[in-house]
Design a protein around this motif. Sequence first.
Motif, PDB file in Angstrom:
ATOM      1  N   ALA A 126      29.931  25.998 -24.203  1.00 46.34           N
ATOM      2  CA  ALA A 126      31.032  25.756 -25.139  1.00 46.34           C
ATOM      3  C   ALA A 126      32.114  26.805 -24.946  1.00 46.34           C
ATOM      4  O   ALA A 126      33.311  26.508 -24.904  1.00 46.34           O
ATOM      5  CB  ALA A 126      30.514  25.770 -26.573  1.00 46.34           C
ATOM      6  N   VAL A 127      31.668  28.057 -24.834  1.00 44.98           N
ATOM      7  CA  VAL A 127      32.632  29.147 -24.660  1.00 44.98           C
ATOM      8  C   VAL A 127      33.472  28.913 -23.422  1.00 44.98           C
ATOM      9  O   VAL A 127      34.701  29.023 -23.446  1.00 44.98           O
ATOM     10  CB  VAL A 127      31.881  30.490 -24.552  1.00 44.98           C
ATOM     11  CG1 VAL A 127      32.780  31.559 -23.976  1.00 44.98           C
ATOM     12  CG2 VAL A 127      31.382  30.920 -25.915  1.00 44.98           C
ATOM     13  N   SER A 153      34.074  26.143 -21.793  1.00 47.05           N
ATOM     14  CA  SER A 153      34.953  24.984 -21.826  1.00 47.05           C
ATOM     15  C   SER A 153      36.161  25.246 -22.710  1.00 47.05           C
ATOM     16  O   SER A 153      37.270  24.850 -22.399  1.00 47.05           O
ATOM     17  CB  SER A 153      34.201  23.743 -22.294  1.00 47.05           C
ATOM     18  OG  SER A 153      33.771  23.935 -23.620  1.00 47.05           O
ATOM     19  N   ILE A 154      35.927  25.924 -23.804  1.00 40.64           N
ATOM     20  CA  ILE A 154      37.059  26.223 -24.679  1.00 40.64           C
ATOM     21  C   ILE A 154      38.006  27.185 -23.984  1.00 40.64           C
ATOM     22  O   ILE A 154      39.216  27.116 -24.136  1.00 40.64           O
ATOM     23  CB  ILE A 154      36.593  26.822 -26.017  1.00 40.64           C
ATOM     24  CG1 ILE A 154      35.704  25.818 -26.739  1.00 40.64           C
ATOM     25  CG2 ILE A 154      37.774  27.173 -26.897  1.00 40.64           C
ATOM     26  CD1 ILE A 154      35.013  26.391 -27.944  1.00 40.64           C
ATOM     27  N   ARG A 208      38.834  27.326 -20.945  1.00 42.36           N
ATOM     28  CA  ARG A 208      39.749  26.605 -20.076  1.00 42.36           C
ATOM     29  C   ARG A 208      40.872  25.970 -20.872  1.00 42.36           C
ATOM     30  O   ARG A 208      42.007  25.934 -20.457  1.00 42.36           O
ATOM     31  CB  ARG A 208      38.993  25.530 -19.283  1.00 42.36           C
ATOM     32  CG  ARG A 208      38.453  26.079 -17.962  1.00 42.36           C
ATOM     33  CD  ARG A 208      37.656  25.059 -17.189  1.00 42.36           C
ATOM     34  NE  ARG A 208      36.230  25.209 -17.388  1.00 42.36           N
ATOM     35  CZ  ARG A 208      35.435  24.271 -17.866  1.00 42.36           C
ATOM     36  NH1 ARG A 208      35.916  23.117 -18.227  1.00 42.36           N
ATOM     37  NH2 ARG A 208      34.148  24.496 -18.009  1.00 42.36           N
ATOM     38  N   LEU A 209      40.501  25.474 -22.057  1.00 42.03           N
ATOM     39  CA  LEU A 209      41.505  24.819 -22.896  1.00 42.03           C
ATOM     40  C   LEU A 209      42.641  25.756 -23.287  1.00 42.03           C
ATOM     41  O   LEU A 209      43.790  25.400 -23.269  1.00 42.03           O
ATOM     42  CB  LEU A 209      40.848  24.315 -24.197  1.00 42.03           C
ATOM     43  CG  LEU A 209      40.182  22.963 -24.146  1.00 42.03           C
ATOM     44  CD1 LEU A 209      39.554  22.670 -25.484  1.00 42.03           C
ATOM     45  CD2 LEU A 209      41.220  21.889 -23.825  1.00 42.03           C
ATOM     46  N   SER A 264      34.082  23.908 -30.839  1.00 42.56           N
ATOM     47  CA  SER A 264      34.494  22.867 -29.891  1.00 42.56           C
ATOM     48  C   SER A 264      35.134  21.711 -30.622  1.00 42.56           C
ATOM     49  O   SER A 264      36.186  21.215 -30.221  1.00 42.56           O
ATOM     50  CB  SER A 264      33.287  22.353 -29.116  1.00 42.56           C
ATOM     51  OG  SER A 264      32.771  23.350 -28.298  1.00 42.56           O
ATOM     52  N   ARG A 316      36.687  31.771 -31.095  1.00 46.35           N
ATOM     53  CA  ARG A 316      36.197  31.570 -29.734  1.00 46.35           C
ATOM     54  C   ARG A 316      35.865  32.909 -29.084  1.00 46.35           C
ATOM     55  O   ARG A 316      34.832  33.092 -28.440  1.00 46.35           O
ATOM     56  CB  ARG A 316      37.224  30.826 -28.899  1.00 46.35           C
ATOM     57  CG  ARG A 316      36.780  30.664 -27.442  1.00 46.35           C
ATOM     58  CD  ARG A 316      37.956  30.463 -26.520  1.00 46.35           C
ATOM     59  NE  ARG A 316      38.802  31.632 -26.447  1.00 46.35           N
ATOM     60  CZ  ARG A 316      38.626  32.646 -25.624  1.00 46.35           C
ATOM     61  NH1 ARG A 316      37.620  32.637 -24.769  1.00 46.35           N
ATOM     62  NH2 ARG A 316      39.438  33.684 -25.635  1.00 46.35           N
TER      63      ARG A 316
END
Lengths: 470, 554
Positions: A38-39, A41-42, A44-45, B273, B302
């Motif tokens: 999750a970390v 992927s976020i 990259r966002l 997420s 995050r």
Amino acid sequence: MTKSKADEEDYWNSSKFKAFTFDDEDDELIRLKESRQAVNSIQRLVEEDDDEDDVEKVSWSGEPVGSISWSVKETAASNQRTDREPAFPKIPTDTPSLSKSQSGYSLSSLFKGETGGRNFQSFTDTLSDSSIRLYAPELRKPKSEYKDYVSDWSPEETIQRLQQGKTAPLEKFRSLQDKLLLLDFAVSAHDGNVITAVLIYLKRTLSKEVLFRELESRQTALRHFIHYLTETKDQRLLLELLSLLVIHSYLFTVDFYFFTAKDSAHVQDHYTLLERQIIIEATDRQAERGGKVEIFQKFPRRASILNMPLITTLYYCCFYHYSEPEGTYSSPLNIRQAFKISEKQYFVTALAARAKLKAWLDVDALFTSRNWLGFTRKKSPLSFQRVVDVLQKNSAPTQVLQDYVGLVEDPDMRISLAQKHKCHDIVINTYRDMKDRQQLLGYRGKVGRGSAEERKIDELLNNQQIRWKN
Amino acid sequence: MAAHLSYGRVNLNILREAARKELREFLDKCAGSKAIVWDEYLTGPFGLIAQYSLLKEHEVEKMFTLKSGRLPSADVKNIIFFVRPRLELMDIIAENVFRCVYVSCYQTPHCKLVKECYLENDQTSLYHTAKGLMTLQALYGTIPQIYGKGDCARHVANMMLRMKREFAGTQNQILPVFDTLLLLDRNVDLLTPLATQLTYEGLIDEIYGINNGYVKLPPEKFAQKKQGEASKDLPTEPKKLQLNSAEELYAEIRDKNFNAVGAALSKKAKIISAAFEERHNAKTVGEIKQFVSQLPHMQAARSSLANHTSIAELIKDITTSEAFFDNLTVEQEFMTGVDTDKVNTYIEDCIAQKDPLIKILRLVCMQSVCNNGLKQKVLDYYKREILQTYGYEHILTLNNLEKGGLLKPQTSSRNNYPTIRKTLKLWMEDANEQNPNDISYVYSGYAPLSIRLTQVLARPGWRSIEEVLKMLPGPHFEERQQLPSGLHKKRQQGENRTTLVFFLGGVTYAEIAALRFLSQMEDSGMEYIIATTKLVNGTTWIKSLMDRPESQTP
């Protein structure tokens, strides 16, 4: 830990020691992985937006920018820089200028020991008063403060003032009786700072003999005094005091170590060890320089043996002086006897040293003992798993490892070790002994094609006389 | 900056502001430009209440570290020394100041109570503790009930009562915030600090060490790589992170048993997420605006998740290792009374492998505590092995440990530990790590003795464990302090009582977690605030009892 097989079964099956295991270990790992994914992927966002804003600013030294620790380093560094370059003195605009007429209270005057215009005493007085008053309205002026400022305080009142952080001269107490009263009141106030302050005064104004005599009967003050002498490293006086106490059988000291009588054996050992180390060190350094002794050339010494612990010294001697006759200082057997080293410790150390040198015959000899019939058998104060571990760490060849793996009692442990170190014969023999056909069949795939081991397995599998269990 | 201190029943910001104000007024006493010479040890704790900007506001222009030799020159009007009250530091100051000046030491409450009190018999620390408590009462009101267990507790209470008598006549009119003060000596419970902590924060402290709210971590996992840029060289400086409850995620997971952290992180990851995914749903300008306004908070979340995932991974590597498992197993054997009277094979093996000395000392001390002292033969054996393997100079440490009651020979009295363990239910077989129902979760089965005592005091009270209390060292007592009339609290329905628990000699993060757990338990009726002379773990605690720790190999 070595446990017998039965114990181990009980151990693993009992619910007694859940011992912080992961019931669903895979679950935990999966969860951490989920979080990690999750970390990532976020990340990259938000990469485009991601700047240093939400990261705490930290300087090269690791301190957060703006903290006190950081600024201490910074101003020290900047000060060094300004020292080097010539510059006109900068007068800060928002603080009063430092004209000499105003106050002789500049830093340079302090260093030169000039008398400043200000009185230090009164300055610090105001400081100490306010620090207590500030946030303890309950601790406002006590009754004693309403007395005259003229210092006619009794020893008890003096101590009370000192406790409160106020100044109170001790010098007016000249008689021994008064001085001892000061000390006794200080002790009953349980304030270490005050006790120390009084002791400093007594140290200055009493003869050693009188001071020591009085301290001997005042345990608390004595302890504080010893502590004070230790902290200020007044070794001579400390030694004198302690010698006196030794004579009175209170304790004895060696080089400022405090021991009780029962530790004397260890102290003695320590000295004996040091003596030996000095001799060994001197001899070996000579031999190394001489260039004629082979082992020192092949394995040059990396450090002096002085002040090393006993076992380290033993290891050193097992390494460099193993075959020496028992009469020398550096003979391992001599050391073992002199210091009554346990069999296990000796064994582990000698094993490690000889394995490091790849002296496999010596290693073998450690295990072999002749009984009165002349037969030899291998015994070990150490579990054979540990032995294999040590040997493997020193890159022992498989043939050597094999011998010891084969001596591991527990068949499952033996097999796992043997598989790990590719001691095929042992695996084969053990499966044979266990009459486990399936496993033997399975293992066939792990040995080399057309090898002797493969043939051996085939032989066994075809052997009609073996009553396989599966 | 420290807004998180204001939440909760007791506004700790009052204390922080009081300290800041005192510092400001102290600095203003010296008019004009200043240089501060720091005892390096203090820069950390001071950082908890003030930043450099505050000092600059009060004309602090230069700062130096206190060390031997002349101070560098500085064109300032005043020099202020901030030091701990240590004799050897006074000498260094004297080097620079020729006149005999009484240097006013700004007393910090941080003190090495254990070594000074139990070993050197120096009770100054206790005196400062009592003074500190008086200051606390000045800010938060007189505490009507004082309970205590232990010699130091008794001394501190006596000093408090005496101080109150000495200033009789002035009534403290502040409405009391605390109902009870509980003073506990560390040596009433020597076992807990020796055990390996198993909470998230506890493990961070055990492995990496938390200092003044900061931890230094190996940097490799924290290197940030930006897309498109060539990856930079790995940083060599350790990564320094701040850990406090202002960080939402940390506040959630710090007190959990480490085995429950993975689930918490994963859950959080899903929430974050999902929040980021919301950007697809934002269609109207209003919705987009709202999403954008949430972005900083989401980015902070995050970043927080990233940090704690990394930390959890680091810790996991250690807790899944064989060494950790074996060590923990032996600890739990001792705690449940298995074979505490023999030489332990695992310890023997560790000595033979020359594992770090502190690890050995923790284990042998634990065995001694759980056995109420070791048989002379066993003690002699351990001592000899340790001295022979690590060096004879460690005899000083061993003596200190004996003096502190941690590693001592068995006296004639029987071992009371099994009785204490059974009566107070210190070992809970089925401790639930994920959804705990008892404080024993912090050690996966062992309930810290100190916290059990605290728990029992609230309900049903110490009368019910008189016999057990007598088995523990030091007196136990109760004192009452008069409140001015009209200040007696009328308790509302369902309102909690507040207890201040003061640990004299150090407390561990696991114990703090256990106390927070008690506060949060339904119908506990009690909220706990914790104070201590120092935060410790087994390693730092034993180190403080070692003689000249810098000169010894650990």
